[in-house]
Write a protein that holds these residues in place. Structure first.
Motif, short mmCIF file in Angstrom:
data_model
loop_
_atom_site.label_atom_id
_atom_site.label_comp_id
_atom_site.label_asym_id
_atom_site.label_seq_id
_atom_site.Cartn_x
_atom_site.Cartn_y
_atom_site.Cartn_z
N SER A 290 1.12 -1.12 0.01
CA SER A 290 0.02 -0.12 0.00
C SER A 290 0.90 1.41 -0.12
CB SER A 290 -0.98 -0.07 1.27
OG SER A 290 -0.04 0.40 2.18
N GLY B 57 -4.22 2.34 -2.12
CA GLY B 57 -4.39 1.51 -0.99
C GLY B 57 -3.83 1.72 0.46
N HIS B 58 -3.11 2.76 0.52
CA HIS B 58 -2.84 3.17 1.66
C HIS B 58 -3.34 4.28 2.58
CE1 HIS B 58 0.89 3.22 4.38
NE2 HIS B 58 0.64 4.53 4.34
N GLY C 219 -4.38 -1.35 -3.71
CA GLY C 219 -3.06 -1.43 -3.21
C GLY C 219 -2.24 -2.00 -4.39
N ASP D 128 -11.75 -1.28 2.64
CA ASP D 128 -12.20 -0.03 2.08
C ASP D 128 -10.91 0.59 1.45
OD1 ASP D 128 -13.44 1.72 0.28
OD2 ASP D 128 -13.60 3.04 2.23
N LEU D 129 -9.84 0.64 2.48
CA LEU D 129 -8.55 1.60 2.53
C LEU D 129 -7.54 0.81 1.40
CD1 LEU D 129 -7.48 3.84 4.22
CD2 LEU D 129 -6.34 1.92 5.54
N LEU D 130 -7.71 -0.28 1.19
CA LEU D 130 -6.99 -1.01 0.39
C LEU D 130 -7.60 -1.03 -1.02
CD1 LEU D 130 -5.19 -4.12 1.94
CD2 LEU D 130 -4.22 -2.43 0.56
N GLY D 131 -8.90 -0.85 -1.13
CA GLY D 131 -9.59 -0.58 -2.30
C GLY D 131 -10.24 -2.10 -2.77
#
Lengths: 701, 117
Positions: free
Chosen positions: A567, A586-587, A607, B92-95
């Motif tokens: 990420s 993704g980070h 990521g 979600d953060l990582l997509g």
């Protein structure tokens, strides 16, 4: 100086003896008997032998073994016996007994008397020294005292002889003779050195002892008072010397006779004694080996070699039943089965051992493995359990199979064979078992050492990875007019997965990359290195963050493991205008705090390493932000937001924002330290579970 | 020690995997093994119910990534459902929503499988 002293002593002896000879010649020709001349002559003879003794003592070698000393005594006696025999052959005129005095019948008698006395006198002095060394070789309390008493008695007897006429028998001298004889017998029981001789030495000692005994019986007869020409000659020459020679010869006869008989009785046990000695020596060596050997193969060789030596076995080998991954120890020996190796082969080939072991596998080997007890096969041919061994390899007749037991597990089996039936007795098994025990300890030790070496190697590798990772992080922070930049990264374990980097893309643009490689340890460090390479090379070509990340994805997707990802958040800041372009793969989103507003820059993006390049390209977005004076941008990894001690909620995004907003007026370094302090107090000063990275950028213009 | 559990239920030829507790580097192999056995049994329609999942680490996320391609190649899918908002944030953060079907409800996920057929 020493040589000169010896030569002087020897010269003195020769000179004195020559004077004595001259005196004798004069006495013979002039025919005068003066008392004080006779006394002076005796004193001169005594002085001659005393100087001779001092000379011999200074060159004497004491270190030789008793059997060698016996050999030397034999050579010496043979020389003396030859000289004596020659005198009989030449047969000089002899002596006339007159009034218990001996009168020579010619000059030749005088000459031969001198010669025989000197030869036998020297022989006996040397013999006393030899006997002393033999007696003292296994010295006990009283050994020296008894010997000195005997020597004193002999000397007293000799001196006493001065007071008698040569052929006279005195009461005192007779009594002294008996006392001396008793002392001789007493001393002759000191033969304990025989026990410690090797078998070969014992055989030699028997031969030497026997011949010495015979020779000295001869001497005893020859020297008997006035019976033979030699006896008369010596008695004529000096009665005290004659007594000395006669007594020493008698003691030698008794002692050598005793030696012969004692050695004869010790011969049957010689072999057993030899074996015990070699057992003790081998066990001692082995116990030393256990602490010394780091080379497993060398150790195994020694164990089987010692087995051969101690039991006088024909062949021996060791089967090692490996535990888990200990196969690598068997560098020089073939793997027999999946988990069994044969090592330390002695006088037997690999194939033969395999045939033998295969043949006895179901019967004996299994039983040894199950019960951990040794088994003896007295006769290979007759024993049912060994019927399987084919005649082609049946070159031995008996066999011992001893297990190596460690913590109730059989970790190996020691095999030994002999040519003869009933070759192994209980003693053998005891000894082989002792070896097996020592070998077990040694094998265990060597395995432990190997294990700890392995661990050390891993540790070193880890250190290297850590070192490498440390070098991957920027060594210094760019100093810029409008930007106050500060960074910190602390790995939670030896090697972490966090990564950050800066690069001046051109004169106007600063690239800031913060990322987190999934997983930890060495693999994370490798991906990190790859990421660094991509950043350093592609960021100058693809200056738009979004474009750069797409190209990074293209480069990474081929090499990255399907379950790993990186990420990344990437920002390119125009250092003149303060325009910041951000793309996120993704980070954790960048926290942007301005005077009026605070929030996370949540652009969309997968990521790196996730999905295909096509999906990645389709979904990733880029956001542009114009930094105003005093604006702060915080890049971080999930080690910050997810910091969480047991039973307490995570540090979280709100907390992060609050802390930064609270100190936004201060310098980057201050903001960074405030964040670290906040996380640390949230963790209640526990060490963090995850890597923690913070990069703070403050726009000063 | 084991604060993670996986269980499977069958629902109209769709395997439902229930996750419970912490999915991290230590427990990830457990889930990995389960996915492998499902794929070996030619089960490619999988719903992962994350209702009781409390934590997921990058290693846990890696497990989903490792098998999604295999499953999709065989015209199947791994759908995720019933995530808590905290867990959803991590995905979600990582997509993950860009790559995976993440539904609020298990039934909805099953419905999606059925409607394709």
């Amino acid at each position: 100086m020493k040589k000169f002293k010896k030569a002087l002593l020897l010269g003195t002896t020769g000179f004195i003896l020559f004077i004595v000879f001259v005196v004798d010649i004069i006495r013979q020709s002039v025919d005068i008997e003066i008392g004080w001349i006779i006394l002076l002559r005796e004193i001169l003879i005594l002085a001659a032998f005393a100087t001779l003794f001092i000379m011999l003592e200074s060159t004497w070698k004491r270190e030789q073994t008793p059997s060698k000393k016996l050999g030397f005594a034999l050579v010496l006696s043979l020389v003396a016996a030859t000289a004596t025999a020659m005198m009989f052959i030449i047969s000089p005129s002899g002596f006339e007994v007159k009034n218990e005095y001996l009168l020579p019948l010619g000059f030749d008698s005088v000459f031969w008397a001198n010669l025989a006395s000197i030869v036998l006198g020297v022989t006996m002095v040397l013999l006393v020294m030899i006997l002393r060394d033999i007696l003292f070789s296994k010295r006990r309390k009283g050994t020296k005292r008894n010997f000195i008493i005997l020597i004193i008695l002999i000397i007293v007897s000799s001196v006493t002889a001065l007071f008698y006429r040569p052929m006279e028998y005195g009461t005192i001298s007779t009594i002294l003779t008996f006392i001396t004889l008793a002392a001789m017998l007493w001393n002759s029981f000191r033969v304990s050195w025989i026990v410690y001789l090797t078998k070969r030495e014992k055989i030699l000692s028997i031969v030497y002892g026997f011949f010495l005994f015979l020779i000295f019986i001869g001497f005893d007869i020859v020297l008997a008072r006035g019976q033979t020409v030699v006896g008369q000659s010596i008695l004529f020459y000096s009665p005290p010397l004659q007594t000395f020679i006669k007594d020493v010869a008698l003691f030698a006869t008794i002692y050598f006779g005793m030696t012969f008989i004692s050695t004869l009785f010790h011969l049957p046990t010689a072999e057993a004694f030899d074996r015990k000695i070699s057992e003790v020596a081998s066990l001692h060596n082995l116990s030393k080996l256990v602490t010394q050997v780091f080379d497993f193969n060398e150790l195994v060789e020694t164990v089987t070699a010692m087995t051969l030596q101690v039991c006088e076995a024909k062949s021996a080998w060791l089967e090692i039943i490996a535990l888990h991954n200990s196969k690598k120890y068997m560098n020089n020996s073939a793997i027999h089965e999946n988990d069994v190796a044969i090592a330390g082969l002695k006088n037997i080939s690999q194939e033969e051992t395999e045939i033998i072991m295969e043949a006895i596998r179901p019967s004996i080997r299994q039983s040894v493995l199950d019960h951990g007890k040794p088994i003896i096969i007295d006769s290979i041919g007759d024993d049912k359990r060994t019927q399987g061994i084919k005649m082609s390899v049946n070159k031995f007749s008996s066999m011992a199979i001893v297990p190596l037991v460690s913590h109730e597990n059989v970790i190996g089996i020691l095999y030994a064979t002999k040519d003869v039936e009933y070759g192994f007795d209980k003693d053998d098994i005891d000894v082989i078992s002792a070896f097996a025990d020592q070998a077990t300890v040694a094998i265990e030790n060597s395995r432990l050492i190997e294990k700890s070496l392995e661990r050390e190697r891993l540790m070193r590798e880890m250190m290297l990875a850590q070192e490498m990772q440390r070098k991957l992080l920027p060594q210094r922070i760019p100093e810029l007019e409008n930007i106050d930049l500060e960074a910190l990264s602390t790995p939670a374990f030896e090697v972490g997965g966090d990564y950050y980097d800066f690069l001046m893309i051109d004169n106007e643009h600063l690239g800031i990359l913060v990322g987190d490689v999934s997983g930890k340890g060495v693999s994370a460090a490798f991906y990190m290195a790859e990421m660094k390479g991509i950043f350093q090379s592609l960021s100058k070509i693809y200056t738009e963050p979004r474009k750069f990340l797409i190209e990074a994805q293209r480069a990474l997707i081929e090499t990255i493991d399907s379950r790993s990802f990186i990420s990344v958040v990437y920002a390119v800041v125009n250092v003149k205008t303060g325009l910041m372009k951000v793309a996120r793969a993704g980070h954790c989103p960048i926290l942007h705090v301005s005077k009026s507003n605070a929030g996370y820059i949540k652009s969309i993006g997968l990521g790196l390493g996730m999905g295909s390049v096509e999906i990645f390209e389709r979904t990733i977005t880029q956001i542009e932000i114009q930094l105003e004076s005093g604006d702060v941008a915080v890049f971080y990894t999930d080690g910050v937001t997810e910091a969480r001690p047991d039973g307490v909620p995570e540090f979280g995004y709100e907390r992060l924002q609050e802390v930064v907003v609270g100190v936004m007026q201060k310098s980057s370094m201050h903001i960074r330290d405030a964040l670290i302090t906040a996380v640390d107090s949230h963790m209640m000063h526990e060490p963090p579970e995850d890597d923690l990275t913070i990069v703070v950028l403050k726009w000063k213009k | 020690m084991s604060n993670f559990k996986v269980a499977i239920r069958e629902n109209q030829k769709i395997q439902v995997v229930d996750l419970k507790g912490y999915l991290d580097a230590h427990t990830a192999p457990e889930l990995e093994k389960l996915f492998q056995t499902l794929i070996d049994k030619k089960v490619f329609n999988i719903v992962v119910n994350c209702k009781d999942l409390n934590y997921i680490s990058s290693a846990g996320l890696g497990v989903f990534m490792a098998y999604i391609e295999d499953v999709r190649k065989n015209n199947g899918d791994i759908k995720l459902s019933n995530m808590s908002s905290k867990i959803y944030n991590v995905f979600d953060l990582l997509g993950f929503p860009l790559l995976y079907d993440i539904t609020s409800d298990e039934a909805e996920a099953i419905q999606k499988f059925c409607s394709i057929k």
